[in-house]
Motif scaffolding. Sequence first.
Motif, PDB file in Angstrom:
ATOM      1  N   ASN A 163       2.957  17.214  -1.559  1.00 45.30           N
ATOM      2  CA  ASN A 163       3.227  16.042  -0.732  1.00 45.30           C
ATOM      3  C   ASN A 163       3.355  14.779  -1.571  1.00 45.30           C
ATOM      4  OD1 ASN A 163       3.092  17.728   1.436  1.00 45.30           O
ATOM      5  ND2 ASN A 163       1.526  16.583   2.540  1.00 45.30           N
ATOM      6  N   LEU A 164       2.545  14.671  -2.624  1.00 45.34           N
ATOM      7  CA  LEU A 164       2.680  13.526  -3.522  1.00 45.34           C
ATOM      8  C   LEU A 164       4.062  13.522  -4.175  1.00 45.34           C
ATOM      9  CD1 LEU A 164      -0.808  13.382  -5.285  1.00 45.34           C
ATOM     10  CD2 LEU A 164       0.154  11.704  -3.700  1.00 45.34           C
ATOM     11  N   SER A 165       4.522  14.708  -4.578  1.00 42.42           N
ATOM     12  CA  SER A 165       5.843  14.802  -5.225  1.00 42.42           C
ATOM     13  C   SER A 165       6.972  14.499  -4.256  1.00 42.42           C
ATOM     14  CB  SER A 165       6.031  16.201  -5.812  1.00 42.42           C
ATOM     15  OG  SER A 165       4.995  16.521  -6.716  1.00 42.42           O
ATOM     16  N   LEU A 166       6.758  14.755  -2.958  1.00 41.24           N
ATOM     17  CA  LEU A 166       7.802  14.544  -1.954  1.00 41.24           C
ATOM     18  C   LEU A 166       7.712  13.172  -1.292  1.00 41.24           C
ATOM     19  CD1 LEU A 166       7.752  18.053  -0.217  1.00 41.24           C
ATOM     20  CD2 LEU A 166       9.424  17.181  -1.858  1.00 41.24           C
ATOM     21  N   GLY A 167       6.789  12.332  -1.738  1.00 40.87           N
ATOM     22  CA  GLY A 167       6.665  10.996  -1.163  1.00 40.87           C
ATOM     23  C   GLY A 167       5.901  10.946   0.137  1.00 40.87           C
ATOM     24  N   ARG A 168       5.042  11.934   0.395  1.00 39.43           N
ATOM     25  CA  ARG A 168       4.246  11.962   1.611  1.00 39.43           C
ATOM     26  C   ARG A 168       2.777  11.657   1.316  1.00 39.43           C
ATOM     27  NH1 ARG A 168       5.872  13.952   6.251  1.00 39.43           N
ATOM     28  NH2 ARG A 168       3.761  14.727   6.720  1.00 39.43           N
ATOM     29  N   GLY A 169       2.544  10.790   0.344  1.00 41.07           N
ATOM     30  CA  GLY A 169       1.173  10.468  -0.026  1.00 41.07           C
ATOM     31  C   GLY A 169       0.380   9.820   1.087  1.00 41.07           C
ATOM     32  N   ALA A 170       1.040   9.065   1.963  1.00 39.62           N
ATOM     33  CA  ALA A 170       0.335   8.386   3.052  1.00 39.62           C
ATOM     34  C   ALA A 170      -0.164   9.369   4.107  1.00 39.62           C
ATOM     35  CB  ALA A 170       1.249   7.346   3.698  1.00 39.62           C
ATOM     36  N   PHE A 171       0.355  10.591   4.111  1.00 32.62           N
ATOM     37  CA  PHE A 171       0.010  11.553   5.153  1.00 32.62           C
ATOM     38  C   PHE A 171      -0.834  12.709   4.625  1.00 32.62           C
ATOM     39  CE2 PHE A 171       4.563  10.256   6.090  1.00 32.62           C
ATOM     40  CZ  PHE A 171       4.179   9.084   6.715  1.00 32.62           C
ATOM     41  N   LEU A 172      -1.383  12.563   3.418  1.00 34.35           N
ATOM     42  CA  LEU A 172      -2.145  13.662   2.825  1.00 34.35           C
ATOM     43  C   LEU A 172      -3.355  14.036   3.666  1.00 34.35           C
ATOM     44  CD1 LEU A 172      -2.131  12.776  -0.990  1.00 34.35           C
ATOM     45  CD2 LEU A 172      -0.881  14.593   0.161  1.00 34.35           C
ATOM     46  N   ALA A 173      -4.036  13.041   4.224  1.00 31.94           N
ATOM     47  CA  ALA A 173      -5.271  13.316   4.962  1.00 31.94           C
ATOM     48  C   ALA A 173      -5.018  14.181   6.197  1.00 31.94           C
ATOM     49  CB  ALA A 173      -5.945  12.006   5.351  1.00 31.94           C
ATOM     50  N   VAL A 174      -3.931  13.924   6.914  1.00 33.54           N
ATOM     51  CA  VAL A 174      -3.655  14.717   8.120  1.00 33.54           C
ATOM     52  C   VAL A 174      -2.996  16.048   7.776  1.00 33.54           C
ATOM     53  CG1 VAL A 174      -3.499  12.734   9.656  1.00 33.54           C
ATOM     54  CG2 VAL A 174      -1.470  13.498   8.444  1.00 33.54           C
ATOM     55  N   ASP A 175      -2.260  16.110   6.677  1.00 30.03           N
ATOM     56  CA  ASP A 175      -1.598  17.358   6.299  1.00 30.03           C
ATOM     57  C   ASP A 175      -2.561  18.366   5.676  1.00 30.03           C
ATOM     58  OD1 ASP A 175       0.862  16.637   7.230  1.00 30.03           O
ATOM     59  OD2 ASP A 175       1.602  15.902   5.308  1.00 30.03           O
ATOM     60  N   THR A 176      -3.671  17.882   5.116  1.00 32.87           N
ATOM     61  CA  THR A 176      -4.591  18.780   4.409  1.00 32.87           C
ATOM     62  C   THR A 176      -6.034  18.672   4.893  1.00 32.87           C
ATOM     63  OG1 THR A 176      -5.000  17.138   2.665  1.00 32.87           O
ATOM     64  CG2 THR A 176      -3.161  18.672   2.339  1.00 32.87           C
ATOM     65  N   GLY A 177      -6.355  17.756   5.795  1.00 32.62           N
ATOM     66  CA  GLY A 177      -7.722  17.588   6.260  1.00 32.62           C
ATOM     67  C   GLY A 177      -8.181  18.715   7.161  1.00 32.62           C
TER      68      GLY A 177
END
Length: 284
Positions: A163-177
């Motif tokens: 997600n960091l590589s794809l520019g989804r850093g702002a959504f890491l918490a919901v994608d992996t929490g």
Amino acid sequence: LPEGAVRRQSPEQREQTLAQMETLLQATGFPYHLIHLEEALELPPSILQPGPERSGPSGPSYKEAVDSFIQQQRQDGDSGTSLPGRSTQGTPAGPPATPRLPEATQTQELLRSFEAAGTATAREELLQMLRTHLIVQTARDRGYAKVMMGESLTRVAVKLLTNLSLGRGAFLAVDTGFTDQRHGDVMVVRPMRDYTAKEIAFYNHFFGVPTVIVPPLFTKRREKPSIHQLVERFLLGLQEEFPSTISTVYRTGEKLSPEPAKASSESQRCLLCLCGLDTDGGEW
């Protein structure tokens, strides 16, 4: 959730995989639903909007929903009927019925959608998006308030860096929490995220837990691997020399807050992932 079409399995291989899945699910004694990925193309447009919360006064609580489901299941057992796609504990064990594959036209339409995705990374993202929407909508239709995903610690760590590589850093918490409440009426939880893939494999081996192995997503000849595959190879390679690599990446994601993924209005929400659009750059 059979995905044999996009994994380039033949109809015979898909039938065999479905039969294996149904045998394993019947052995558990729990209700189950077999849904083909092709059905994602028939989902209503309403899936692109979060459903209403069911925990408030406007809807039943999770406990009430579970009690209602158990009562309905008992009534179905007493009347000798069962809902399609569900196993019943009162039915004697026997060879499962031959699973039916979707229509060829649906499969071709799904393959055309994946062919339209220009890169392997885009196809991986499309697969994950369709899978999530289909599972959540199925849970919503069946009356479930929670969905448990089987993502391991290894998979969560790979997803963090991807997600960091794809520019989804702002959504890491919901994608992996552990909890994901972006869908509103259906909460997604990840109870297996504290166990590595190797630990799960050892457990299945020692306790004789049967598994179904499916091939990876189809990749065109001479095509570069997807970012998902590159990140996975990178992390697993580091893990061999530095055993704390994956757990360190995982613990880093634990410190993230889901606040950036929340949207103040529907116009500020992504139609595909239902997260808040990361367009506010703040004041200088």
